[in-house]
Design an enzyme around this catalytic site. Structure first.
Site, PDB file in Angstrom:
ATOM      1  N   HIS A 137      43.211  41.986  41.942  1.00 49.19           N
ATOM      2  CA  HIS A 137      43.353  43.304  42.559  1.00 49.19           C
ATOM      3  C   HIS A 137      43.414  43.220  44.083  1.00 49.19           C
ATOM      4  CE1 HIS A 137      38.792  43.316  42.783  1.00 49.19           C
ATOM      5  NE2 HIS A 137      39.085  43.858  43.952  1.00 49.19           N
ATOM      6  N   ASP A 167      41.405  39.657  36.025  1.00 49.16           N
ATOM      7  CA  ASP A 167      41.424  39.979  37.450  1.00 49.16           C
ATOM      8  C   ASP A 167      41.257  38.730  38.314  1.00 49.16           C
ATOM      9  OD1 ASP A 167      41.688  41.659  39.624  1.00 49.16           O
ATOM     10  OD2 ASP A 167      39.537  42.061  39.774  1.00 49.16           O
ATOM     11  N   SER A 240      35.291  41.152  47.194  1.00 45.83           N
ATOM     12  CA  SER A 240      36.041  40.828  45.986  1.00 45.83           C
ATOM     13  C   SER A 240      36.718  39.472  46.100  1.00 45.83           C
ATOM     14  CB  SER A 240      37.109  41.893  45.726  1.00 45.83           C
ATOM     15  OG  SER A 240      36.538  43.110  45.359  1.00 45.83           O
TER      16      SER A 240
END
Length: 501
Positions: A137, A167, A240
């Protein structure tokens, strides 16, 4: 912040000058002797090697392997750009502006016409020749990806592969020999074990947070294929793709998601287990993608009352509620079947997605189902799990100019209509540009307005209005407009009209 418990004893009284007054305490001679003896006893010193050393040595060793991933995404669609223009609450925020400055090298804020959205995340080196793991992402839709190392070098990165289901994305940079981290086993850590997370939260620079493993095998609604590690180490926007490490410096997870009502860390962070990441990155390097099995069915957990109605002795398996007419299970599974086994694996509703994903596409397996009061065997040909649909906001769709109205329009999506407070509308075109002296602007239209009807015709696509005739005071064009959540009719004449409030 937790309040510390106060030590029991008489309270200290504060005088008028703010100094501490010692309370008056009467003691006996024997008590005084005991006190004096106690004062003569030398206190035991805590050995230096029992004092926790902290994480400084660990951070010095592993931090050079953690990188910042800076992404210039594809230009957002004209419709999405207009929607953001109309709703400043979701437009430029301070964090987004900081990320854009980092990506632009200090060039400043881009104009609304040529703006590209920007993203920033973290990653870490897993091989000395420049293989880097991050979250998908972070890089999805990217036109340009740059990686910033801890020595301040910025390098272009290419995408080796990305996997939507887990992901995970794999990048490659050419930077000579880089320090790499190694994967450990998430099974080797227990709830309560200390861990640290390293990343670039909010674009402020590399930061370290510490915590413990709070829980194991967490399944999130949006990610049914992953058993996440949960941690209370602070994880925020920008973390992230960074590593979650044990105190011996091995990677046990990749930080990926947080649960937060506010958008910031509240101590509920989630990391993809190291075993999953290692398996995915191996397939991405070898093939550029990950192949997973797919049945094309929907199911629910059979409750005890449902099981009884189906003639089953106990509630088990997964009750099939729908079968995709174009899916691989059509003709083999029926609505109302209870799927009990796929190959050697016992099926339950909670693990159905994971069991199916592990199957090999195009393989033929034998499944056991409960059907019409009996247990039966059926043959299933496994399909391939399709990729998720592209994000419409990153489709880069252009708008269409309507000469007769002096404005540009673009098709809308559910998200665009939500942004401009038009959730009750099923379609319509969003105004993306306006000529200041054009008929549309003179009628009071604004960028971000939704036009749903023109001359009593419902607008579904830009082609529905592209060739409209120029309006005049004698032949005005009646349009229905949604502005700031309110719908009204406007007669476009080509002459100045009252503006919307």
């Amino acid at each position: 912040m937790h309040n510390r418990n106060r030590l029991a004893g008489p309270p200290m009284r504060r005088g008028v000058a703010g100094r501490m007054r010692t309370p008056l305490i009467l003691v006996t001679t024997a008590a005084m002797a005991a006190v004096m003896a106690a004062l003569l006893i030398r206190p035991t010193c805590v050995a230096a090697d029992t004092v926790p050393a902290g994480y400084a040595a660990l951070v010095q060793r592993v931090a050079p392997s953690v990188v910042t991933v800076m992404v210039a995404e594809q230009s957002v669609s004209a419709g999405q750009r207009a929607a953001e223009h109309a709703n400043p609450d979701i437009g430029y925020d301070s964090v987004g502006e900081l990320i854009r400055r980092l990506l632009a090298g200090g060039a400043g804020r881009p104009s609304a016409d040529d703006r590209s959205s920007a993203a920033l995340g973290s990653g870490f080196v897993i091989r000395a020749d420049g293989l880097i793991v991050t979250n998908r992402h972070v890089i999805v839709g990217a036109r340009v990806i740059r990686v910033r190392l801890t020595d301040a070098r910025e390098l272009p990165a290419k995408i080796v592969g990305a996997d939507a289901v887990t992901d995970i994305a794999l990048l490659k940079v050419d930077a000579g020999h880089l320090p790499a981290l190694r994967f450990g086993s998430s099974k080797a850590v227990s709830v309560g074990d200390p861990v640290i997370a390293i990343g670039n939260p909010f674009g402020l620079g590399q930061s370290v947070s510490a915590g413990i493993i709070s829980a194991r095998a967490r399944t999130l609604e949006d990610d049914p294929y992953i058993d996440f590690l949960q941690t209370d180490a602070a994880i925020n926007r920008g973390n992230s793709g960074g590593p979650l490490l044990t105190v011996d410096g091995t990677v046990v997870g990749v930080t990926s998601a947080i649960f937060s009502p506010s958008g910031g860390s509240v101590g509920l962070g989630f990391a993809i287990p190291a075993e999953t990441v290692a398996s995915i990155t191996g397939q991405l390097e070898a093939h550029g993608r990950v192949e997973r099995g797919y049945l094309g069915i929907s199911a629910q957990a059979p409750t005890p009352i449902l099981a009884k109605a189906l003639g089953m002795k106990r509630s088990t398996g997964a009750l099939v509620t729908s079968v995709d007419a174009q899916g691989p299970a059509v003709g083999a599974l029926l609505v109302g079947d209870v799927l009990l086994k796929i190959g050697p694996s016992n099926v339950n509703y909670r693990d159905l997605s994971k069991i199916t994903a592990r199957l090999v596409p195009n393989a033929l397996v034998v499944a056991s189902v409960w059907r019409a009061g009996t247990q039966q065997s059926v043959g299933l040909t496994i399909g391939r799990l399709p990729d998720p649909p592209a994000d419409p906001a990153l489709s880069g769709g252009e708008d269409t100019w309507v000469p007769a109205l002096g404005l540009g329009v673009a098709n809308t999506t559910v998200e665009i209509r939500k942004t401009i407070k038009a959730t009750d509308e099923s379609g319509g075109l969003i105004v993306t540009q306006l000529r200041p002296t054009g008929p549309g602007a003179l009628a009071g239209l604004k960028i971000g307005d939704l036009i749903t009807h023109a001359a009593a015709k419902q607008l579904v696509d830009v082609a529905d209005i592209a060739a409209v005739a120029p309006p005049t005071p004698e032949k005005p064009l009646l349009i229905r407009v949604v502005h700031d959540g309110n719908a009204s009719f406007v007669a476009v004449t080509g002459e100045a009209e009252l503006q919307f409030p």
